[in-house]
Design a protein around this motif. Structure first.
Motif, PDB file in Angstrom:
ATOM      1  N   SER A   1     112.865  -9.435  15.513  1.00 18.01           N
ATOM      2  CA  SER A   1     113.932  -8.463  15.781  1.00 18.01           C
ATOM      3  C   SER A   1     113.433  -7.043  15.994  1.00 18.01           C
ATOM      4  CB  SER A   1     114.973  -8.504  14.669  1.00 18.01           C
ATOM      5  OG  SER A   1     115.611  -9.748  14.647  1.00 18.01           O
ATOM      6  N   PRO A   2     112.667  -6.811  17.055  1.00 18.29           N
ATOM      7  CA  PRO A   2     112.278  -5.437  17.373  1.00 18.29           C
ATOM      8  C   PRO A   2     113.472  -4.722  18.009  1.00 18.29           C
ATOM      9  CG  PRO A   2     111.485  -6.888  19.079  1.00 18.29           C
ATOM     10  CD  PRO A   2     112.135  -7.761  18.034  1.00 18.29           C
ATOM     11  N   TYR A   3     113.862  -3.601  17.448  1.00 15.35           N
ATOM     12  CA  TYR A   3     115.014  -2.898  17.998  1.00 15.35           C
ATOM     13  C   TYR A   3     114.631  -1.665  18.798  1.00 15.35           C
ATOM     14  CZ  TYR A   3     118.101  -5.883  15.306  1.00 15.35           C
ATOM     15  OH  TYR A   3     118.775  -6.964  14.805  1.00 15.35           O
ATOM     16  N   TYR A   4     113.680  -0.858  18.311  1.00 17.84           N
ATOM     17  CA  TYR A   4     113.314   0.382  18.987  1.00 17.84           C
ATOM     18  C   TYR A   4     111.803   0.559  18.971  1.00 17.84           C
ATOM     19  CZ  TYR A   4     118.204   1.700  18.896  1.00 17.84           C
ATOM     20  OH  TYR A   4     119.562   1.722  19.090  1.00 17.84           O
ATOM     21  N   GLY A   5     111.326   1.426  19.875  1.00 17.07           N
ATOM     22  CA  GLY A   5     109.915   1.743  19.948  1.00 17.07           C
ATOM     23  C   GLY A   5     109.712   3.147  20.480  1.00 17.07           C
ATOM     24  N   ALA A   6     108.490   3.637  20.360  1.00 21.15           N
ATOM     25  CA  ALA A   6     108.123   4.954  20.877  1.00 21.15           C
ATOM     26  C   ALA A   6     106.663   4.923  21.308  1.00 21.15           C
ATOM     27  CB  ALA A   6     108.335   6.034  19.813  1.00 21.15           C
ATOM     28  N   PHE A   7     106.378   5.589  22.416  1.00 19.79           N
ATOM     29  CA  PHE A   7     105.003   5.737  22.872  1.00 19.79           C
ATOM     30  C   PHE A   7     104.318   6.839  22.073  1.00 19.79           C
ATOM     31  CE2 PHE A   7     106.604   3.644  26.678  1.00 19.79           C
ATOM     32  CZ  PHE A   7     105.528   2.864  27.073  1.00 19.79           C
ATOM     33  N   ASP A   8     102.994   6.704  21.908  1.00 16.48           N
ATOM     34  CA  ASP A   8     102.229   7.793  21.305  1.00 16.48           C
ATOM     35  C   ASP A   8     102.184   8.951  22.304  1.00 16.48           C
ATOM     36  OD1 ASP A   8     100.317   7.050  23.204  1.00 16.48           O
ATOM     37  OD2 ASP A   8      98.746   6.650  21.754  1.00 16.48           O
ATOM     38  N   PRO A   9     101.710  10.118  21.885  1.00 10.19           N
ATOM     39  CA  PRO A   9     101.713  11.281  22.785  1.00 10.19           C
ATOM     40  C   PRO A   9     100.899  11.096  24.063  1.00 10.19           C
ATOM     41  CG  PRO A   9     101.387  11.996  20.530  1.00 10.19           C
ATOM     42  CD  PRO A   9     101.309  10.496  20.533  1.00 10.19           C
ATOM     43  N   THR A  10      99.904  10.216  24.052  1.00  4.12           N
ATOM     44  CA  THR A  10      99.084   9.998  25.249  1.00  4.12           C
ATOM     45  C   THR A  10      99.662   8.911  26.155  1.00  4.12           C
ATOM     46  OG1 THR A  10      97.687   8.315  24.206  1.00  4.12           O
ATOM     47  CG2 THR A  10      97.004  10.631  23.958  1.00  4.12           C
ATOM     48  N   GLY A  11     100.597   8.132  25.649  1.00  2.62           N
ATOM     49  CA  GLY A  11     101.175   7.049  26.442  1.00  2.62           C
ATOM     50  C   GLY A  11     100.323   5.795  26.471  1.00  2.62           C
ATOM     51  N   THR A  12      99.268   5.732  25.650  1.00  2.00           N
ATOM     52  CA  THR A  12      98.381   4.566  25.667  1.00  2.00           C
ATOM     53  C   THR A  12      98.817   3.466  24.705  1.00  2.00           C
ATOM     54  OG1 THR A  12      96.914   5.606  24.058  1.00  2.00           O
ATOM     55  CG2 THR A  12      96.354   5.886  26.382  1.00  2.00           C
ATOM     56  N   ALA A  13      99.672   3.799  23.744  1.00  2.00           N
ATOM     57  CA  ALA A  13     100.120   2.801  22.763  1.00  2.00           C
ATOM     58  C   ALA A  13     101.633   2.917  22.580  1.00  2.00           C
ATOM     59  CB  ALA A  13      99.416   3.001  21.427  1.00  2.00           C
ATOM     60  N   LEU A  14     102.263   1.762  22.432  1.00  2.00           N
ATOM     61  CA  LEU A  14     103.689   1.699  22.132  1.00  2.00           C
ATOM     62  C   LEU A  14     103.843   1.156  20.722  1.00  2.00           C
ATOM     63  CD1 LEU A  14     106.694   1.835  23.145  1.00  2.00           C
ATOM     64  CD2 LEU A  14     106.424  -0.596  23.701  1.00  2.00           C
ATOM     65  N   PHE A  15     104.597   1.861  19.870  1.00  2.03           N
ATOM     66  CA  PHE A  15     104.839   1.457  18.490  1.00  2.03           C
ATOM     67  C   PHE A  15     106.238   0.856  18.431  1.00  2.03           C
ATOM     68  CE2 PHE A  15     101.496   4.470  18.437  1.00  2.03           C
ATOM     69  CZ  PHE A  15     100.714   4.197  17.320  1.00  2.03           C
ATOM     70  N   VAL A  16     106.331  -0.433  18.053  1.00  2.00           N
ATOM     71  CA  VAL A  16     107.597  -1.168  18.055  1.00  2.00           C
ATOM     72  C   VAL A  16     107.924  -1.618  16.634  1.00  2.00           C
ATOM     73  CG1 VAL A  16     108.821  -3.184  18.953  1.00  2.00           C
ATOM     74  CG2 VAL A  16     107.184  -1.971  20.411  1.00  2.00           C
ATOM     75  N   ALA A  17     109.102  -1.216  16.145  1.00  2.00           N
ATOM     76  CA  ALA A  17     109.542  -1.579  14.791  1.00  2.00           C
ATOM     77  C   ALA A  17     110.142  -2.975  14.790  1.00  2.00           C
ATOM     78  CB  ALA A  17     110.569  -0.578  14.291  1.00  2.00           C
ATOM     79  N   ASN A  18     109.614  -3.847  13.933  1.00  2.00           N
ATOM     80  CA  ASN A  18     110.118  -5.215  13.787  1.00  2.00           C
ATOM     81  C   ASN A  18     110.959  -5.300  12.519  1.00  2.00           C
ATOM     82  OD1 ASN A  18     108.719  -6.235  16.095  1.00  2.00           O
ATOM     83  ND2 ASN A  18     106.849  -6.155  14.894  1.00  2.00           N
ATOM     84  N   TYR A  19     112.257  -5.228  12.682  1.00  2.00           N
ATOM     85  CA  TYR A  19     113.209  -5.147  11.584  1.00  2.00           C
ATOM     86  C   TYR A  19     113.048  -6.278  10.569  1.00  2.00           C
ATOM     87  CZ  TYR A  19     117.769  -4.609   9.308  1.00  2.00           C
ATOM     88  OH  TYR A  19     118.774  -4.431   8.395  1.00  2.00           O
ATOM     89  N   ASP A  20     112.961  -7.511  11.039  1.00  4.59           N
ATOM     90  CA  ASP A  20     112.910  -8.662  10.139  1.00  4.59           C
ATOM     91  C   ASP A  20     111.615  -8.761   9.343  1.00  4.59           C
ATOM     92  OD1 ASP A  20     115.431  -9.420  10.959  1.00  4.59           O
ATOM     93  OD2 ASP A  20     114.731 -11.037  12.266  1.00  4.59           O
ATOM     94  N   ASP A  21     110.534  -8.194   9.879  1.00 10.47           N
ATOM     95  CA  ASP A  21     109.214  -8.372   9.278  1.00 10.47           C
ATOM     96  C   ASP A  21     108.736  -7.198   8.430  1.00 10.47           C
ATOM     97  OD1 ASP A  21     109.212 -10.749  10.703  1.00 10.47           O
ATOM     98  OD2 ASP A  21     108.049  -9.926  12.364  1.00 10.47           O
ATOM     99  N   GLY A  22     109.415  -6.048   8.495  1.00 14.42           N
ATOM    100  CA  GLY A  22     108.948  -4.866   7.773  1.00 14.42           C
ATOM    101  C   GLY A  22     107.629  -4.367   8.322  1.00 14.42           C
ATOM    102  N   GLU A  23     107.470  -4.482   9.639  1.00 10.48           N
ATOM    103  CA  GLU A  23     106.203  -4.122  10.279  1.00 10.48           C
ATOM    104  C   GLU A  23     106.443  -3.377  11.584  1.00 10.48           C
ATOM    105  OE1 GLU A  23     103.643  -8.016   8.821  1.00 10.48           O
ATOM    106  OE2 GLU A  23     104.556  -8.045  10.809  1.00 10.48           O
ATOM    107  N   VAL A  24     105.405  -2.690  12.028  1.00  9.25           N
ATOM    108  CA  VAL A  24     105.378  -2.050  13.335  1.00  9.25           C
ATOM    109  C   VAL A  24     104.224  -2.661  14.116  1.00  9.25           C
ATOM    110  CG1 VAL A  24     104.926   0.115  14.569  1.00  9.25           C
ATOM    111  CG2 VAL A  24     106.424   0.112  12.565  1.00  9.25           C
ATOM    112  N   ASP A  25     104.530  -3.187  15.294  1.00  7.18           N
ATOM    113  CA  ASP A  25     103.477  -3.673  16.182  1.00  7.18           C
ATOM    114  C   ASP A  25     103.019  -2.521  17.063  1.00  7.18           C
ATOM    115  OD1 ASP A  25     103.354  -6.323  15.368  1.00  7.18           O
ATOM    116  OD2 ASP A  25     104.829  -7.000  16.831  1.00  7.18           O
ATOM    117  N   VAL A  26     101.705  -2.402  17.256  1.00  6.60           N
ATOM    118  CA  VAL A  26     101.133  -1.411  18.150  1.00  6.60           C
ATOM    119  C   VAL A  26     100.665  -2.153  19.390  1.00  6.60           C
ATOM    120  CG1 VAL A  26      99.433   0.420  18.428  1.00  6.60           C
ATOM    121  CG2 VAL A  26     100.380  -0.063  16.151  1.00  6.60           C
TER     122      VAL A  26
END
Length: 175
Positions: free
Chosen positions: A62-87
């Protein structure tokens, strides 16, 4: 001689992942990440200039939202069900970071931070601060409002993060 119509990206729609819940735009506007709140989740990257969609990348639950880092090279995605952020880097999950319970929204804060809003529906809500360059969790801060799920997050240009709770009826600043 008649006026020439301006080009429009809205002339065609693109097929992305099922259940597109949100999207994030890279700082240079070169990519749009479409985040699908499925379980397991999926992220599709779209090139606005070419109107193409890359194959979807699998993420946690259940990833709901994400944000790119300032350089645009990585996207950080919050996984609601897992208590984790995928990079996500270069079309794959580069690493998974453990954060607080039920991470939902994600913002870029200051020059090198990513902050997740952890709704904490199974406990106390708070925020997790991530170093965008090192891709590590610096700390998780409890907002001290057990039982009042967080509903929104925003960051000022100075990097102060603000969270709200509709159930608790408050706005809090987190430095």
């Amino acid at each position: 001689m008649g006026a020439t119509a301006a080009p429009s990206l809205l002339t065609d729609s693109l097929s992305t992942s099922a259940d597109p819940h949100s999207f994030a735009i890279s700082p240079d506007d070169a990519e749009v990440a479409i985040i699908a709140a499925t379980d397991p989740g999926q992220v599709s990257f779209v090139s606005p200039s070419a109107l193409t969609v890359e194959p979807a990348i699998g993420t946690g639950g259940s990833p709901y939202y994400g944000a790119f880092d300032p350089t645009g090279t990585a996207l950080f995605v919050a996984n609601y069900d897992d208590g984790e952020v995928d990079v996500l880097v270069d079309g794959a999950v580069d690493r998974t970071l453990a954060v607080g319970a039920n991470p939902y929204r994600v913002v870029r804060a200051g020059s090198n931070r990513i902050v997740t809003m952890n709704q904490g529906s199974s406990g106390a809500p708070g925020v997790s601060v991530i170093d965008a360059s090192a891709r590590t969790v610096l700390r998780t801060i409890n907002t001290g409002t057990t039982g009042h799920q967080l509903t929104s997050i925003a960051s000022s240009s100075a990097g102060t993060v603000w969270v709200t709770s509709s159930a608790g009826g408050y706005l809090k600043a987190v430095d």
